[in-house]
Design an enzyme around this catalytic site. Structure first.
Site, short mmCIF file in Angstrom:
data_model
loop_
_atom_site.label_atom_id
_atom_site.label_comp_id
_atom_site.label_asym_id
_atom_site.label_seq_id
_atom_site.Cartn_x
_atom_site.Cartn_y
_atom_site.Cartn_z
N CYS A 152 0.82 -1.22 0.00
CA CYS A 152 0.00 0.00 0.00
C CYS A 152 0.86 1.28 0.00
O CYS A 152 1.85 1.34 0.74
CB CYS A 152 -0.90 -0.03 1.23
SG CYS A 152 -1.77 1.51 1.58
N GLY A 190 1.03 1.32 -3.34
CA GLY A 190 1.35 0.66 -4.60
C GLY A 190 2.55 1.23 -5.34
O GLY A 190 2.71 0.98 -6.54
N GLY A 191 3.41 1.97 -4.65
CA GLY A 191 4.59 2.56 -5.30
C GLY A 191 5.49 1.53 -5.95
O GLY A 191 5.94 1.70 -7.08
N ASP A 233 -1.17 -6.19 1.69
CA ASP A 233 -1.22 -5.08 2.64
C ASP A 233 -2.65 -4.94 3.15
O ASP A 233 -3.60 -5.09 2.39
CB ASP A 233 -0.77 -3.77 1.98
CG ASP A 233 -0.29 -2.74 3.00
OD1 ASP A 233 -1.07 -2.41 3.92
OD2 ASP A 233 0.86 -2.28 2.88
N ASP A 292 8.99 -3.23 1.05
CA ASP A 292 9.41 -1.92 1.57
C ASP A 292 8.51 -1.58 2.76
O ASP A 292 7.63 -0.73 2.67
CB ASP A 292 9.32 -0.85 0.48
CG ASP A 292 9.83 0.51 0.95
OD1 ASP A 292 10.65 0.54 1.88
OD2 ASP A 292 9.40 1.53 0.38
N LYS A 314 15.28 -0.40 7.03
CA LYS A 314 15.29 0.92 7.66
C LYS A 314 16.45 0.97 8.66
O LYS A 314 16.66 0.02 9.43
CB LYS A 314 13.96 1.19 8.37
CG LYS A 314 12.73 0.96 7.51
CD LYS A 314 12.73 1.78 6.22
CE LYS A 314 11.55 1.42 5.34
NZ LYS A 314 11.56 2.14 4.06
#
Length: 361
Positions: free
Chosen positions: A220, A222-223, A239, A276, A305
């Site tokens: 989410c 959707g990149g 997601d 991600d 991260k």
């Protein structure tokens, strides 16, 4: 040349410095680091006169996490006279012969980029004089070394060279990617850059192709799914949050409203896994390890991260643990790469390719 100049993201000089210190030591090239916070570059000063030459030849740029670009460098040329900046630079490059390209650059900071207009103008006379001296070929040649002149301030520059087969193809190591108007988020650029970084152009038709099955964990809005769809893949987007409506209308995306850490794929012929998620890096690494052990993908790209402190140490610990776990579970052939991409911020992007010598059906 005695030094190695490395471009990095501003604020990541300590990580870049720690990494080059370790990697140079592994190659028995002794030296020390010069780095300042937010300068966006690091200089490794070697004890041996040809230390920079050795590193630029033997240390693969792609194996470095935090360096965007590197070149063997002279000592800093300080106080270059306004009346003639060209002559000292040409003299400092006298040992470079028949280079195929000239790049006049700056570090990636707002202060340094104020010199960009000067650098563009200065390139013209400098190129002419380097051709006259024999340091630069009359015609550009992508197979020959690249001359770098990096202005870190007015009248202050490091000069040197890199090899075209061990160098970023981009000025300052920064790819110029355009944000698509219909992409759901800017994070889309991270995966676009990652494909370019980790999959050579000549292999993309085989490894990143239409018709492949892919899974996007934490998709989410959707990149990253957008980049997979753009390349013609069929995507399972996982997601609990909503997905971009235009992506869903393509017919290439199936949305699973589930927790990415609990999802198990229905298909067993998944080529790409991407992830991600804003989560502790060790937990994401454990998830990827589990998928690899289960044989649920061929290649994966995922983000880790970074913590506020000991970032290089943390990344290396995670990557080393991943290698150990894969081997303990019978996966002895794999390729693991990691890069702090231009479009990454406080994160790194990792690529894992399971059994690259074996064809995927």
């Amino acid at each position: 040349m005695k030094n190695l100049f490395l471009f990095c993201r501003a604020g990541y000089e300590k990580e870049c410095a720690a990494e080059i210190q370790q990697r140079a030591a592994e190659l028995n090239v002794g030296g020390f680091v010069k780095a300042n916070n937010n300068d966006a570059y690091v200089v490794y000063q070697c004890f041996e006169e040809d230390g920079g030459d050795t590193l630029v030849k033997q240390l693969p740029l792609d194996s470095l996490i935090f360096a965007r670009q590197m070149f063997a460098a002279s000592e800093l040329l300080a106080d270059l006279p306004e009346s003639d900046r060209v002559s000292p630079i040409v003299a400092a490059l006298s040992e470079v012969s028949k280079a195929g390209e000239l790049r006049v650059e700056t570090p990636d900071t707002n202060e340094a980029k104020e010199l960009s207009a000067f650098c563009r103008k200065f390139t013209v006379p400098l190129r002419q004089h380097l051709k006259k001296s024999g340091s630069l070929l009359a015609q550009e040649n992508p197979k020959r070394p690249i001359i770098h002149v990096c202005f870190i301030g007015p009248g202050r520059a490091y000069v040197g060279y890199s090899f075209s087969n061990n160098s970023s193809p981009y000025f300052m190591g920064i790819p110029r990617l355009k944000m698509a108007a219909d992409a759901p988020s800017r994070s889309s650029l991270k995966l676009d850059e990652a494909f370019a970084q980790f999959v050579p152009k000549e292999e993309q038709e085989v490894r990143v192709r239409s018709g492949m099955n892919a899974v996007d964990l934490g998709a989410c809005p959707g990149g990253w799914t957008y980049q997979l769809v753009r390349r013609g893949m069929m995507v399972s987007a996982v997601d609990n949050g909503p997905m971009n409506e235009k992506l869903m209308e393509t017919g290439q995306v199936k949305h699973f409203r589930e927790d990415g850490f609990r999802f198990e794929p229905q298909r067993k012929n998944i080529y790409w896994l991407v992830c991600d998620m804003v989560e502790k890096p060790a937990r994401v690494a454990e998830l990827i390890e589990a998928w690899a052990i289960n044989g649920w993908f061929k290649e994966a790209i995922f983000n880790l991260k970074l913590p506020m402190k000991s970032r290089y140490k943390e990344v290396m610990a995670i990557l080393n643990t991943m290698q150990e776990i894969l081997k303990e579970n019978g996966i002895n052939e794999f390729q693991l790469q990691c890069k702090h991409l231009y479009h990454d911020r406080d994160e790194v992007t990792v690529h894992l390719w399971i059994r690259p010598s074996q064809a995927w059906n």
